[in-house]
Design an enzyme around this catalytic site. Structure first.
Site, PDB file in Angstrom:
ATOM      1  N   GLY A  80       0.797  -1.238   0.000  1.00  0.00           N
ATOM      2  CA  GLY A  80       0.000   0.000   0.000  1.00  0.00           C
ATOM      3  C   GLY A  80       0.823   1.278   0.000  1.00  0.00           C
TER       4      GLY A  80
ATOM      5  N   THR B 119       9.081 -12.191  -4.670  1.00  0.00           N
ATOM      6  CA  THR B 119       7.914 -11.466  -4.147  1.00  0.00           C
ATOM      7  C   THR B 119       6.651 -11.793  -4.923  1.00  0.00           C
ATOM      8  OG1 THR B 119       9.159  -9.618  -3.218  1.00  0.00           O
ATOM      9  CG2 THR B 119       6.901  -9.161  -3.886  1.00  0.00           C
TER      10      THR B 119
ATOM     11  N   THR C 274      -1.878  -7.956 -14.012  1.00  0.00           N
ATOM     12  CA  THR C 274      -1.558  -7.032 -15.098  1.00  0.00           C
ATOM     13  C   THR C 274      -1.919  -7.610 -16.466  1.00  0.00           C
ATOM     14  OG1 THR C 274       0.338  -6.029 -16.239  1.00  0.00           O
ATOM     15  CG2 THR C 274       0.809  -7.978 -14.966  1.00  0.00           C
ATOM     16  N   ASP C 275      -2.181  -6.709 -17.410  1.00  0.00           N
ATOM     17  CA  ASP C 275      -2.437  -7.143 -18.797  1.00  0.00           C
ATOM     18  C   ASP C 275      -1.177  -7.708 -19.449  1.00  0.00           C
ATOM     19  OD1 ASP C 275      -0.990  -4.760 -19.024  1.00  0.00           O
ATOM     20  OD2 ASP C 275      -2.212  -3.966 -20.665  1.00  0.00           O
ATOM     21  N   GLU C 276      -0.010  -7.478 -18.827  1.00  0.00           N
ATOM     22  CA  GLU C 276       1.242  -7.977 -19.437  1.00  0.00           C
ATOM     23  C   GLU C 276       1.267  -9.497 -19.515  1.00  0.00           C
ATOM     24  OE1 GLU C 276       4.937  -6.180 -18.744  1.00  0.00           O
ATOM     25  OE2 GLU C 276       4.082  -4.190 -18.480  1.00  0.00           O
TER      26      GLU C 276
ATOM     27  N   TYR D 277       9.224 -10.048 -15.394  1.00  0.00           N
ATOM     28  CA  TYR D 277       8.133  -9.465 -14.583  1.00  0.00           C
ATOM     29  C   TYR D 277       6.803 -10.089 -14.973  1.00  0.00           C
ATOM     30  CZ  TYR D 277       4.310  -6.225 -13.555  1.00  0.00           C
ATOM     31  OH  TYR D 277       3.106  -5.698 -13.166  1.00  0.00           O
TER      32      TYR D 277
ATOM     33  N   LYS E  78       4.189 -12.460 -12.754  1.00  0.00           N
ATOM     34  CA  LYS E  78       2.777 -12.145 -12.495  1.00  0.00           C
ATOM     35  C   LYS E  78       1.879 -13.261 -13.041  1.00  0.00           C
ATOM     36  CE  LYS E  78       1.380  -8.799 -10.851  1.00  0.00           C
ATOM     37  NZ  LYS E  78       1.178  -8.383  -9.429  1.00  0.00           N
TER      38      LYS E  78
END
Ligand code: NAD
Ligand code: DAU
Length: 333
Positions: free
Chosen positions: A8, A98, A123-125, A147, A151
Site C-alpha cells: 500500500g 515477491t 496485469t495485462d502484461e 516481470y 505475475k
C-alpha cells in the site's frame, strides 16, 4: 470491513487507500509493506494519523509477519510486487520471490481462513503483445518479460488454489496506470519530470509501441468493484481503452508543458519489448465499472500533479539509489 492491503505504500496501493478512506468511511485498513525502493510513506502522509488506517512494515514472503498483519481482517488486496519491467530484465530474482512466492504466502493465509477473500492485483502484461483486437479474460497467457512471467505465475497459482482448495480468489488485470505517486522510473513520471527539468526523454526504439494509459483512480475503482461484486475464481480486466503510441504520448506531454520535441531522444529498444497491449474490459463493465478519464484527461491530470508536486519527486530523483539505477539503465543505450 477490515482490509489488509499489501504494497500500500507504492503507487497504486496508496491511491487505493486514499480512495477507500474517502469512499468507504467505515472500513479499517492495515497496510503491510516492505518499503522497497518503490515504497514511500510520503504517499500516505496525509492519512498517517487517521484512526482507520495502520501501517505495518513487513515482507509478504514472511509467514509470521503476514499472519500477524492479517489477524481480524476480512479480505486481502495484494498490490505488493516488484513491478518494473526493465529491472526484471536486469535482475529477475526479486520478481520471482515477491511476485510468486509472496503471493503463495497470502494464498495460504486465505486458505487457512484468516481472510474470506484474496484479491490479486495482476496485469495485462500476462497476455503478452496483442497485435490486433483486445484480450479478454480467456486469452492464453504469453508473458514476455521476467516481470510478466512472475505475475502470470502468481495468477496461475491463485486459480489453482480456487480449483484445488476452493480458496476464494479474485484476479484483476489492469493496464498501464498513470497518476500521482508513481515512482519516476515508469515512463510517464520519468518523461514528465525530465521534461520539466529540460532533461532528454529516452524513448525506446521507434516509439511506436501502444499502451492503454489509464488514470489510476479509474483502475482503483475497478479493483474496489471487483472486490465487492466479483465472483471467486474469476478474472476481470481493467482498461479504459486510452490507446496511445509512446511517441504520441511524449509529444503530447512536451506540448502541454511547453517544451520542444527536440528533447525526445530515441535510444536502444527494450529486449523483448511488447509492441501493444489491449484488453477487453466488458466483464467488469457488466458489473458497473466505467472509466472517467480519457487519454488526454488522464495525461493532463498526471502532468499537472508532477508539475505541482516537486516536493514529492525531487528527493527521490536526487537519491544515489535512483541516480545509480538511471546510469545503469540509460548510460550505455
Ligand atoms: P509499485 O512498484 O509502485 O509499488 C509496489 C509496492 O510493493 C511498494 O510499496 C513496495 O515497497 C511493496 N513491496 C514490494 N515487495 C514487497 C514485499 N516482498 N512485501 C511487501 N511489500 C512489498 O507498484 P505499483 O505500480 O503500485 O503496482 C502495484 C500492483 O499493481 C503490482 O502488483 C503490479 O504488478 C500491479 N499493476 C501495476 C500496473 C501499473 O501500471 N503500475 C498496472 C497493472 C497492474
Ligand atoms: O501494462 C501494465 C504494466 O504497465 C504494469 O504491469 C507494470 O507494472 C508497469 O510498469 C507497466 O509496464 P510497462 O513496461 O508498459 O511500463 P513502462 O512505464 O516501463 O513503459 C511504458 C512504455 O514506455 C513501454 O512501451 C516502454 C516505454 N519506455 C519506458 C521507459 C521506462 C520508454 O520508451 N522509455 C523509458 O525510459
Amino acid at each position: 470491513m477490515r482490509l489488509l492491503v499489501t504494497g500500500g505504500a507504492g503507487f497504486i496501493g496508496s491511491n487505493f487507500i486514499h480512495l477507500l478512506l474517502s469512499e468507504r468511511p467505515d472500513w479499517h485498513i492495515v497496510n503491510l509493506d516492505k518499503l522497497t525502493y518503490a515504497g514511500n510513506l510520503e504517499n500516505l502522509r496525509d492519512v498517517k494519523d487517521d484512526e482507520r488506517y495502520r501501517f505495518v512494515k513487513g515482507d509478504i514472503c514472511d509467514e509470521a509477519a503476514v499472519a500477524q498483519a492479517v489477524g481480524g481482517c476480512d479480505a486481502i488486496v495484494n498490490f505488493a510486487a516488484e513491478t518494473h519491467v526493465d529491472r526484471s530484465i536486469m535482475e529477475p530474482d526479486a520478481f520471482l520471490r515477491t511476485d510468486i512466492l509472496g503471493t503463495r504466502v497470502l494464498l495460504d493465509a486465505a486458505r487457512q481462513g484468516k481472510a474470506d477473500t484474496l484479491l490479486q492485483v495482476s496485469t495485462d502484461e500476462v497476455y503478452g503483445s496483442i497485435a490486433q483486437g483486445a484480450a479478454d479474460e480467456t486469452f492464453s497467457l504469453n508473458a514476455s518479460s521476467p516481470y510478466a512471467a512472475s505475475k502470470a505465475g502468481a495468477d496461475m497459482l491463485c486459480l489453482s488454489y480456487w480449483t484445488t482448495y476452493s480458496t476464494p480468489v479474485v484476479i484483476t488485470r489492469g493496464v498501464n496506470n498513470i497518476g500521482p505517486y508513481q515512482y519516476p522510473e515508469k515512463v510517464l513520471p520519468l518523461f514528465v519530470t525530465n521534461a520539466l527539468d529540460d532533461i532528454p526523454l529516452p524513448l525506446y526504439g521507434d516509439g511506436m509501441q501502444v499502451r492503454d494509459y489509464t488514470f489510476v483512480d479509474d483502475h482503483c475503482r475497478g479493483i474496489l468493484l471487483a472486490l465487492e461484486k466479483g465472483q471467486p475464481g474469476e478474472v476481470y480486466n481493467i482498461g479504459a481503452g486510452n490507446e496511445m503510441r509512446n511517441i504520441e504520448m511524449a509529444r503530447f506531454l512536451l506540448a502541454d508543458i511547453g517544451k520542444p520535441e527536440s528533447l525526445i531522444q530515441h535510444v536502444k529498444d527494450r529486449p523483448g519489448h511488447d509492441r501493444r497491449y489491449a484488453v477487453d474490459s466488458a466483464k467488469l463493465r457488466k458489473l458497473g465499472w466505467e472509466p472517467h478519464y480519457d487519454a488526454a484527461e488522464a495525461l493532463r491530470a498526471t502532468i499537472r500533479w508532477y508539475a505541482d508536486n516537486r516536493w514529492w519527486w525531487e528527493p527521490l530523483k536526487s537519491r544515489d539509489l535512483y541516480r545509480d539505477y538511471y546510469r545503469r539503465q540509460y548510460e550505455q543505450r
